[in-house]
Scaffold this active site. Structure first.
Site, PDB file in Angstrom:
ATOM      1  N   ASP A 437     -43.175  -3.178   0.918  1.00  0.00           N
ATOM      2  CA  ASP A 437     -43.974  -4.363   1.163  1.00  0.00           C
ATOM      3  C   ASP A 437     -44.660  -4.175   2.526  1.00  0.00           C
ATOM      4  OD1 ASP A 437     -44.971  -6.969   0.951  1.00  0.00           O
ATOM      5  OD2 ASP A 437     -43.261  -7.782   2.039  1.00  0.00           O
ATOM      6  N   LYS A 605     -65.445 -19.539   6.650  1.00  0.00           N
ATOM      7  CA  LYS A 605     -64.916 -18.321   7.259  1.00  0.00           C
ATOM      8  C   LYS A 605     -64.422 -17.417   6.139  1.00  0.00           C
ATOM      9  CE  LYS A 605     -60.216 -20.080   7.955  1.00  0.00           C
ATOM     10  NZ  LYS A 605     -59.181 -20.470   8.913  1.00  0.00           N
TER      11      LYS A 605
END
Length: 1001
Positions: A437, A605
């Site tokens: 991960d 954004k």
């Protein structure tokens, strides 16, 4: 950092391990966007209608109507991860144990010894050691399953308040049924997948933490539908008889589609109305929810990969050895039986008066047949049942070595390593692939606002009087934010010119920070006057809002319709008109607000690749300058976002909002219609600037990855983060480098697009290899029957980055081989926006075709499926799981793992430790081991995890069978690089020097 752990679940053949096992672990967990890919192949639901022989097409749930819901035979809320019960333990466990060749052989031998005509030994000599071995193993398996039962009972017996007959009653979780209305209180786990009906917060809002579901420790907002948000009292909820018609159970964590029918009206439902099992209610006094999916039908359980019974390579090797030895025994028995028959026919017949044949024996041939079985019994000691016992004892000792290892002790938490299985330790040195991960594993998941670009001016670099950048160690004191009483004392910024621009009233800088304070989904909690605590869905958002807060634009509070911001000490409340959510396709987020002056403005954004093409073309110079700044930031490994805004006319907004309202209520293609409207309004925006955020790596990650790469161990990062984030971290931890020949990015949305992108990547790799003069043909490689040799001989270094929606197509049966060929030819592979199930599918794909021992490293519940599919598993950071790698010979060019078997896979393990410590150590020897010690060679140091099984296994074989069987043992090992090491060990009596963890051998 989490404790190093060895999990016994899969190793013991345990059932499906689910989230309650993980809920008690305090793990630093990644924060990703909540938008998981929706293209993951879902499991077909065979509950309800499935019990009648057909899959469930849709789910119908009526509130407060158990009798109505029971006719569909929906699954109960009881979960089961244990494997045995009192009735099935003995037969199932014996069946599993007799999969061991030696156990089966001795059972067969015992049966032969019970036949008087052929038995020459008492059956006690076989049954006593066999029963002893079976009993010890059964006790160990029973102990493991006892703890699984204990965990199941703990979860199933949790209490929940269920509305039954107009009264709230305490019910165990396992007694909750689909259609029940449940009351949850603050900090309680969600018992099942619920439709949120109402809450103690205004407008039916509630806040949840999904760490056990997707690994994110930050709060998320869920909201009840307006029609049910007013059902706040028990009597009204008891009369609620709405019916939900929705999709069948599936594993899509971020998708839910359904409709609520009530009082002859219908209301659309989405994932924002759902509370999933595994979540925890936070900052909400209470809420009520309607159970839609229960037990195995919940999305959490649907994402739990199936636990497979795993065997280690030593187990498989011993089984193979026993088969060879048994074959040798049979050959000896046949030869002796033939000799007996010939002797009886030629010589023994003359002695019938003195040595008559046994009763029932009438010929020399039949006498030879009986003699064959007698010899099998007499020579039974050739088969080494003691070898199995020795290995089990050695493994038990190894588990204590791990527990006692000082280098795996986390001093910060005062937590030692804990070996929770005794069967898998010898697999450590055989690992070929590491699946990791990202956030919280490679990185610390701590985001820091580092730099920004506003109106073409870059801020964040401190310069001296000559205009040169100041290095980190030479930086002056950080910027003083004492003028702002609401500033976060933990925030630091080094460029005072940005604060000066704010104080001087630069309108571009003010608009820049105004956007950061408005365009987000952060929740604010003010425990006392002036003490603000932000709860963000991702650390990125938290870092940006905190930066705006320190520069004077303080986000104070929000409601579903308003956002309150203190701009340089002046409180301003903006009307929140719309939130255009972020997802992995849009790669941007927008809000539409109305200022107190009545002006409507859109703030946006998002990723630079998306926003730069949506800007007004009028100011291309500003765009070019900002692009240069973005490239500079990305080169430093920073995570970047572009900020833009747009003014909206009142008439246009009213028309657009009406179309959005109709699209959100559409029964079909709802998301597509809303996405088109989002895309329409997010055009012709004005560029404000860009931000750069640093996500600090775990200590020692680049060095660890470099050493693993030298050991020819391939690292695949499987993360739910967006592509840009993962790629930036890939560069930061040196998985990706500028020296690589090429980094391939696969982003296709259809099967044909993905196939074409993979094909082009393979062609480029082969073209590059031919240009370097390797001189082999691509077609020759493709025609080879060995998958592992198709592309692995190419020259140059390549990397592959693939998105979750593309990975869903790449994992289909007709394309998985192409994907694996391409990925295995690359030095590094990064899979972005993947679901927990996709992580498990990638692992299974590598194991299916590569037959390799693999290591999975994760730090949260969304890594459970990947870890359960793994040969090895880890919890914590990469550098904690695989730190100090040891090699021994001064002339060695590249270290390789001690065992590198391609034919076995191992068991189930977690590894951990503190960031700088030594978690589960991969023990590496060198490629170049000479036939005899060379001058200046150092002692071959083998730490206890490897020295004990290696030397004692060889000793056991030598004592029983001599050097011939040891040579057979070496021959059976598939890796050519292993044999010289073991041969060197046997021939030269390798000295194992004493070290901190052991006294040497």
């Amino acid at each position: 950092m989490p404790t190093a752990r060895l999990s016994a679940g899969a190793a013991g053949g345990g059932g499906c391990r689910c989230w309650p096992r993980w809920s008690g672990l305090c793990w630093a967990r990644r924060s990703t966007s909540s938008s998981w890919p929706s293209t993951t192949p879902t499991k077909r639901s065979w509950t309800a209608a499935g019990r009648a022989g057909r899959p469930e097409e849709e789910r119908r749930v009526r509130a407060n109507a158990r009798e109505y819901n029971e006719k569909f035979q929906y699954a109960s809320n009881c979960i089961k991860t244990s494997k045995y019960n009192i009735v099935t333990f003995l037969p199932v466990n014996l069946f599993e144990q007799f999969q061991e060749v030696a156990n089966t052989y001795f059972l067969f031998l015992l049966i032969l010894q019970l036949i008087p005509q052929i038995s020459s030994l008492s059956w006690f000599t076989t049954i006593v050691p066999l029963v002893l071995v079976l009993t010890i193993t059964a006790v160990k398996d029973a102990t493991d399953d006892y703890f699984r039962h204990k965990s199941d009972n703990q979860v199933n017996n949790r209490q929940s308040q269920v509305l039954i007959g107009g009264v709230l009653r305490q019910e165990q979780w396992m007694n909750v049924r689909v259609g029940d209305i449940i009351k949850l209180e603050n900090n309680q786990f969600v018992a099942a997948d619920l439709l949120l009906l109402c809450s103690s917060e205004p407008h039916g809002l509630c806040y949840i933490e999904t760490a056990e579901l997707d690994g994110e420790t930050n709060m998320k907002v869920r909201q009840a539908t307006p029609v049910t948000s007013e059902l706040a009292d028990i009597s009204t909820l008891a009369r609620f008889d709405g019916e939900v018609i929705c999709e069948p159970p599936n594993n899509k964590l971020d998708k839910f589609g359904g409709t609520l029918y009530w009082k002859e009206n219908k209301y659309p439902l989405s994932n924002q109305n759902m509370l999933l099992r595994g979540c925890v209610l936070r900052n909400t006094e209470w809420c009520f929810g309607l159970v839609v999916f229960a037990g195995p039908d919940t999305k959490l359980m649907q994402n739990s990969g199936r636990t497979t019974f795993k065997r280690t390579s030593i187990d498989r090797l011993m089984n193979t050895l026993v088969l060879w030895i048994f074959g040798f025994l049979v050959c000896m028995g046949v030869i002796l039986a033939i000799g007996n028959a010939i002797w009886e026919h030629e010589v023994g017949v003359c002695f019938q008066i003195y040595l008559p044949w046994d009763e029932g024996v009438h010929s020399a041939v039949f006498s030879g047949f009986l003699s064959f079985w007698s010899y099998i019994i007499i020579l039974n000691t050739v088969v080494p049942i003691s070898l199995y016992v020795s290995v089990e004892v050695i493994r038990l000792g190894h588990s204590y070595f791990i527990n006692w290892d000082k280098k795996m002790y986390c001093a910060k938490r005062r937590t030692p390593a804990e070996a929770r299985t005794t069967t898998l330790n010898e697999e450590l040195g055989q690992i070929e692939y590491i699946f990791s991960d990202k956030t919280g594993t490679l990185t610390q998941n701590i985001m820091v606002f580092s730099k920004c670009s506003v109106n073409g001016h870059s801020y964040g670099d401190v310069q001296d009087v000559l205009g040169h950048k100041v290095e980190l160690g030479e930086r002056p004191e950080p910027v003083d934010f004492s003028f702002n009483p609401l500033a976060d004392p933990g925030f630091q910024f080094w460029d005072p010119s940005l604060l000066e621009a704010v104080k001087l009233g630069d309108p571009h800088v003010h608009e820049f920070f105004r956007l950061l304070s408005l365009c987000h989904t952060v929740m604010s909690e003010e425990k006392s006057e002036g003490e603000l605590y932000y709860k963000a869905q991702s650390p990125d958002e938290g870092a940006l809002v905190t930066a705006a807060r320190n520069f004077g634009f303080v986000f104070r509070s929000r409601t579903p319709k308003t956002i309150t911001v203190h701009e340089l000490g002046r409180a301003i409340t903006y009307q929140l008109l719309a939130i255009l959510d972020f997802n992995n396709i849009r790669k941007r987020m927008s809000v539409i607000v109305r200022s107190p002056e009545g002006k409507i403005r859109l703030y946006c954004k998002g990723a630079d690749t998306i926003l730069l093409e949506r800007l007004q073309p009028s100011n291309q110079d500003l765009t070019n300058v900002t692009t240069d700044h973005l490239n500079e930031y990305a080169g430093e490994g920073l995570r970047t976002l572009v900020l833009a805004c747009k003014d909206l006319e009142e008439s246009y907004y009213e028309d657009w909002a009406e179309r959005l309202r109709r699209a959100s209520g559409a029964p079909e293609a709802r998301e597509d219609r809303m996405a088109r409207l989002y895309d329409e309004v997010e055009h012709d925006m004005t560029l404000l600037g860009a931000t750069a955020i640093e996500d600090k790596l775990q200590q020692g990650v680049p060095e660890t990855i470099a050493i693993l790469t030298l050991a020819n161990i391939k690292i695949w990062v499987l993360t739910g983060d967006k592509q840009e984030t993962a790629v930036n971290i890939g560069y930061s931890c040196k998985m990706l480098t500028d020296d690589m020949t090429e980094v391939f990015v696969v982003t296709g949305h259809t099967v044909l697009e993905v196939r074409e992108e993979l094909r082009k990547a393979r062609e480029k790799m082969m073209d590059g290899s031919r240009s370097m003069g390797n001189g082999f043909s691509y077609q020759e490689k493709l025609s080879s029957s060995k998958l592992t040799s198709v592309l692995e001989a190419i020259a140059g270094e390549y990397a592959l980055v693939i998105n979750g929606h593309s990975l869903a197509h790449a994992l289909e049966a007709d394309m998985e081989v192409e994907f694996l060929e391409t990925a295995c030819a690359c030095k590094a592979v990064i899979c972005c926006r993947v679901t927990p199930l996709q992580k498990a599918q990638v692992v299974e794909l590598v194991k299916k075709y590569k037959k390799a021992v693999t290591l999975a490293i994760g730090d949260g519940a969304n890594d459970v499926s990947m870890i359960k599919s793994e040969s090895w598993e880890g919890a914590g950071s990469l550098c904690a799981a695989v730190p100090s790698l040891l090699w021994c010979h001064p002339c060695a060019a590249h270290p390789v793992p001690l065992f590198r078997s391609r034919t076995h896979r191992g068991g189930h393990q977690r590894a951990g430790g503190h960031p700088g410590g030594a978690g589960l150590r991969l023990l590496l020897l060198t490629v170049q081991v000479p036939a005899a010690p060379s001058p200046g060679a150092r002692p071959l140091v083998l730490p206890p995890h490897v020295q004990i099984p290696l030397l004692l296994l060889l000793q056991e074989l030598c004592l029983h069978y001599g050097p011939l069987l040891v040579r057979l043992f070496l021959w059976l090992l598939s890796s050519d690089r292993v044999r010289p090491v073991l041969h060197h060990t046997v021939q030269h009596r390798v000295h194992v020097a004493a070290c901190a963890g052991h006294g040497g051998l």
